[in-house]
Design a protein around this motif. Structure first.
Motif, PDB file in Angstrom:
ATOM      1  N   GLY A   1     -51.329   6.662 -38.507  1.00  0.00           N
ATOM      2  CA  GLY A   1     -50.446   6.941 -39.893  1.00  0.00           C
ATOM      3  C   GLY A   1     -49.632   8.092 -39.404  1.00  0.00           C
ATOM      4  N   GLU A   2     -50.217   8.843 -37.918  1.00  0.00           N
ATOM      5  CA  GLU A   2     -49.679  10.383 -38.003  1.00  0.00           C
ATOM      6  C   GLU A   2     -48.587   9.935 -37.141  1.00  0.00           C
ATOM      7  OE1 GLU A   2     -50.590  13.745 -35.197  1.00  0.00           O
ATOM      8  OE2 GLU A   2     -52.099  12.919 -36.537  1.00  0.00           O
ATOM      9  N   VAL A   3     -48.609   9.106 -36.520  1.00  0.00           N
ATOM     10  CA  VAL A   3     -47.452   8.168 -35.525  1.00  0.00           C
ATOM     11  C   VAL A   3     -46.542   7.902 -36.345  1.00  0.00           C
ATOM     12  CG1 VAL A   3     -46.501   6.128 -34.372  1.00  0.00           C
ATOM     13  CG2 VAL A   3     -49.595   7.179 -33.455  1.00  0.00           C
ATOM     14  N   ALA A   4     -47.019   7.227 -38.105  1.00  0.00           N
ATOM     15  CA  ALA A   4     -45.693   7.046 -38.877  1.00  0.00           C
ATOM     16  C   ALA A   4     -45.323   8.421 -38.863  1.00  0.00           C
ATOM     17  CB  ALA A   4     -46.424   5.806 -39.571  1.00  0.00           C
ATOM     18  N   ASP A   5     -45.943   9.466 -39.306  1.00  0.00           N
ATOM     19  CA  ASP A   5     -45.521  10.778 -40.106  1.00  0.00           C
ATOM     20  C   ASP A   5     -44.178  11.262 -39.115  1.00  0.00           C
ATOM     21  OD1 ASP A   5     -46.403  10.613 -42.474  1.00  0.00           O
ATOM     22  OD2 ASP A   5     -48.602  12.204 -41.762  1.00  0.00           O
ATOM     23  N   VAL A   6     -44.069  10.899 -38.035  1.00  0.00           N
ATOM     24  CA  VAL A   6     -42.989  11.488 -36.351  1.00  0.00           C
ATOM     25  C   VAL A   6     -42.378  10.615 -36.126  1.00  0.00           C
ATOM     26  CG1 VAL A   6     -43.969  12.069 -34.505  1.00  0.00           C
ATOM     27  CG2 VAL A   6     -45.683  12.468 -35.285  1.00  0.00           C
ATOM     28  N   VAL A   7     -42.364   9.429 -36.370  1.00  0.00           N
ATOM     29  CA  VAL A   7     -41.237   8.982 -36.838  1.00  0.00           C
ATOM     30  C   VAL A   7     -40.025   9.605 -38.283  1.00  0.00           C
ATOM     31  CG1 VAL A   7     -40.153   6.601 -36.913  1.00  0.00           C
ATOM     32  CG2 VAL A   7     -42.210   6.929 -35.877  1.00  0.00           C
ATOM     33  N   GLU A   8     -40.694   9.090 -39.578  1.00  0.00           N
ATOM     34  CA  GLU A   8     -40.367   9.511 -40.598  1.00  0.00           C
ATOM     35  C   GLU A   8     -39.525  10.807 -40.835  1.00  0.00           C
ATOM     36  OE1 GLU A   8     -39.240  10.827 -44.324  1.00  0.00           O
ATOM     37  OE2 GLU A   8     -39.510   8.591 -43.089  1.00  0.00           O
ATOM     38  N   VAL A   9     -40.222  12.305 -39.434  1.00  0.00           N
ATOM     39  CA  VAL A   9     -40.175  13.247 -39.793  1.00  0.00           C
ATOM     40  C   VAL A   9     -38.822  13.592 -38.960  1.00  0.00           C
ATOM     41  CG1 VAL A   9     -41.361  14.714 -38.112  1.00  0.00           C
ATOM     42  CG2 VAL A   9     -40.352  16.044 -39.842  1.00  0.00           C
ATOM     43  N   ALA A  10     -38.816  12.666 -37.922  1.00  0.00           N
ATOM     44  CA  ALA A  10     -38.055  12.932 -36.875  1.00  0.00           C
ATOM     45  C   ALA A  10     -36.642  12.310 -37.253  1.00  0.00           C
ATOM     46  CB  ALA A  10     -37.887  11.455 -34.890  1.00  0.00           C
ATOM     47  N   ARG A  11     -36.064  11.060 -38.367  1.00  0.00           N
ATOM     48  CA  ARG A  11     -35.516  10.560 -39.174  1.00  0.00           C
ATOM     49  C   ARG A  11     -34.946  11.798 -40.196  1.00  0.00           C
ATOM     50  NH1 ARG A  11     -34.971   5.375 -38.209  1.00  0.00           N
ATOM     51  NH2 ARG A  11     -36.172   3.828 -37.528  1.00  0.00           N
ATOM     52  N   ARG A  12     -35.652  12.518 -40.656  1.00  0.00           N
ATOM     53  CA  ARG A  12     -35.207  13.257 -41.313  1.00  0.00           C
ATOM     54  C   ARG A  12     -34.793  14.534 -40.904  1.00  0.00           C
ATOM     55  NH1 ARG A  12     -39.643  15.319 -46.308  1.00  0.00           N
ATOM     56  NH2 ARG A  12     -40.547  12.854 -46.247  1.00  0.00           N
ATOM     57  N   LEU A  13     -34.751  14.875 -39.426  1.00  0.00           N
ATOM     58  CA  LEU A  13     -34.345  15.884 -38.475  1.00  0.00           C
ATOM     59  C   LEU A  13     -33.159  15.503 -37.673  1.00  0.00           C
ATOM     60  CD1 LEU A  13     -37.410  17.393 -36.516  1.00  0.00           C
ATOM     61  CD2 LEU A  13     -35.880  18.393 -38.510  1.00  0.00           C
ATOM     62  N   TRP A  14     -33.063  14.184 -38.159  1.00  0.00           N
ATOM     63  CA  TRP A  14     -31.617  13.694 -37.575  1.00  0.00           C
ATOM     64  C   TRP A  14     -30.525  13.952 -38.671  1.00  0.00           C
ATOM     65  CZ3 TRP A  14     -34.632   9.208 -34.791  1.00  0.00           C
ATOM     66  CH2 TRP A  14     -34.747   9.731 -33.723  1.00  0.00           C
ATOM     67  N   ASP A  15     -31.126  13.871 -39.297  1.00  0.00           N
ATOM     68  CA  ASP A  15     -30.306  13.163 -40.751  1.00  0.00           C
ATOM     69  C   ASP A  15     -29.974  14.884 -41.258  1.00  0.00           C
ATOM     70  OD1 ASP A  15     -30.005  10.859 -41.069  1.00  0.00           O
ATOM     71  OD2 ASP A  15     -30.867  10.825 -43.622  1.00  0.00           O
ATOM     72  N   SER A  16     -30.482  16.280 -40.559  1.00  0.00           N
ATOM     73  CA  SER A  16     -30.918  17.592 -41.870  1.00  0.00           C
ATOM     74  C   SER A  16     -29.389  18.333 -41.262  1.00  0.00           C
ATOM     75  CB  SER A  16     -31.882  18.237 -40.840  1.00  0.00           C
ATOM     76  OG  SER A  16     -31.492  18.587 -40.070  1.00  0.00           O
ATOM     77  N   TRP A  17     -28.336  17.923 -40.453  1.00  0.00           N
ATOM     78  CA  TRP A  17     -27.532  17.913 -40.418  1.00  0.00           C
ATOM     79  C   TRP A  17     -26.413  16.860 -41.038  1.00  0.00           C
ATOM     80  CZ3 TRP A  17     -25.393  22.311 -37.244  1.00  0.00           C
ATOM     81  CH2 TRP A  17     -25.415  22.612 -36.690  1.00  0.00           C
ATOM     82  N   GLU A  18     -25.821  16.940 -42.519  1.00  0.00           N
ATOM     83  CA  GLU A  18     -24.666  16.169 -42.389  1.00  0.00           C
ATOM     84  C   GLU A  18     -23.592  15.742 -41.974  1.00  0.00           C
ATOM     85  OE1 GLU A  18     -23.136  16.520 -46.600  1.00  0.00           O
ATOM     86  OE2 GLU A  18     -24.837  17.648 -46.852  1.00  0.00           O
ATOM     87  N   ASP A  19     -23.081  14.986 -41.331  1.00  0.00           N
ATOM     88  CA  ASP A  19     -21.783  14.565 -40.355  1.00  0.00           C
ATOM     89  C   ASP A  19     -21.042  15.012 -40.285  1.00  0.00           C
ATOM     90  OD1 ASP A  19     -22.686  12.034 -39.445  1.00  0.00           O
ATOM     91  OD2 ASP A  19     -22.164  11.305 -41.264  1.00  0.00           O
ATOM     92  N   ASP A  20     -21.038  15.902 -41.866  1.00  0.00           N
ATOM     93  CA  ASP A  20     -18.968  17.092 -41.615  1.00  0.00           C
ATOM     94  C   ASP A  20     -19.811  18.665 -41.419  1.00  0.00           C
ATOM     95  OD1 ASP A  20     -20.588  16.765 -44.371  1.00  0.00           O
ATOM     96  OD2 ASP A  20     -18.027  16.386 -45.445  1.00  0.00           O
TER      97      ASP A  20
END
Length: 273
Positions: free
Chosen positions: A112-131
């Protein structure tokens, strides 16, 4: 069928030669194993070293969620994607060796914690919009602050506010690769089994989670032809990577693998609001 291979070498020069050989052969990506206590250079640094020494092949270091803070993992991988112009992958490691965990004072963690790290990484990669980066000289603004977002992740093991300190990766999301135990969080699930029948059974179970691609994780001497139609690809480990039918590379690792570039979740939410 797609092919990938693990690369280990006694020196940086030998590593570079091996990866360039794999690139010329048509491998979709290479992986680099890692252990926090191993003498030498950490896998993420090796991948960064190769980012400008290769041109087409994907570079996927093993980085452990149990020995690196989630924010730093996401930042390092985003940096690798920028440096390689969109060829970064991440093999999700979760070392549980007592010596490795002692380097950072960690205890054992569950899936569960491993999955949480993947989820938060994905959120962080999205934290800047492309433009988000606008470079407006007249107003003196480098970015549009409305398009940079806090991720505000709160889990049982850690919390992350964000945003990331680098713009969104060229691929939108780095390609996430790992064990079928967390297949639902992945872009590519690696499955092992006893022979073709065992691999087929585990591949079917991984597909049932909705993971886009399933690769068989097999020794270098395995007859990959026997897996045609059973899995989407084969990842070889140990020994010398075998010769393969050359595959075509896309401009990014996602294109090579046939994976779409993900829509930014925060841009979608903002447009709806």
């Amino acid at each position: 069928m797609l092919y990938a291979t693990e690369i280990q070498a006694p020196s940086l020069a030998a590593l570079e030669r091996a990866v360039l050989d794999a690139e010329r052969a048509g491998y979709a990506f290479v992986t680099f194993p890692d252990a926090p206590l191993r003498a030498g250079v950490e896998a993420g640094v090796l991948a960064a070293y190769l980012a400008r020494r290769t041109t087409r092949i994907g570079l996927a270091p093993t980085l452990h969620v149990t020995t690196t803070e989630p924010f730093h993992l996401a930042t390092q991988l985003a940096g690798l994607d920028h440096a390689s112009l969109g060829r970064a992958g991440w093999v999700v490691g979760a070392t549980t060796a007592a010596g490795d965990l002692a380097t950072v004072g960690r205890c054992q963690v569950d899936a569960g914690e491993v999955a949480d790290v993947v989820e938060v990484a994905r959120r962080l990669w999205d934290s800047w919009e492309d433009d988000a980066v606008i470079r407006d000289v007249q107003t003196g603004r480098f970015l549009d602050s409305r398009k940079v977002h806090h991720v505000d992740f709160e889990g049982p093991g850690f919390s992350v506010v964000g945003p990331l300190i680098t713009p969104r990766p060229p691929q939108g999301q780095v390609v996430v690769i790992g064990s079928a135990l967390i297949a639902a969080e992945l872009d590519v699930a690696l499955v092992r089994g006893s022979g073709v029948a065992g691999i087929a059974e585990r591949a079917a179970a991984a597909r049932a989670t909705g993971v886009p691609l399933v690769f068989a994780d097999v020794p270098a001497g395995f007859d990959a032809a026997a897996l045609e139609g059973v899995v989407d690809g084969v990842h070889f480990h140990g020994g010398t990577p075998p010769a393969i039918a050359a595959g075509a590379h896309g401009a990014t690792l996602r294109e090579t693998l046939g994976l779409p570039r993900p829509t930014n979740r925060y841009a979608v939410a903002r447009s709806v609001a």
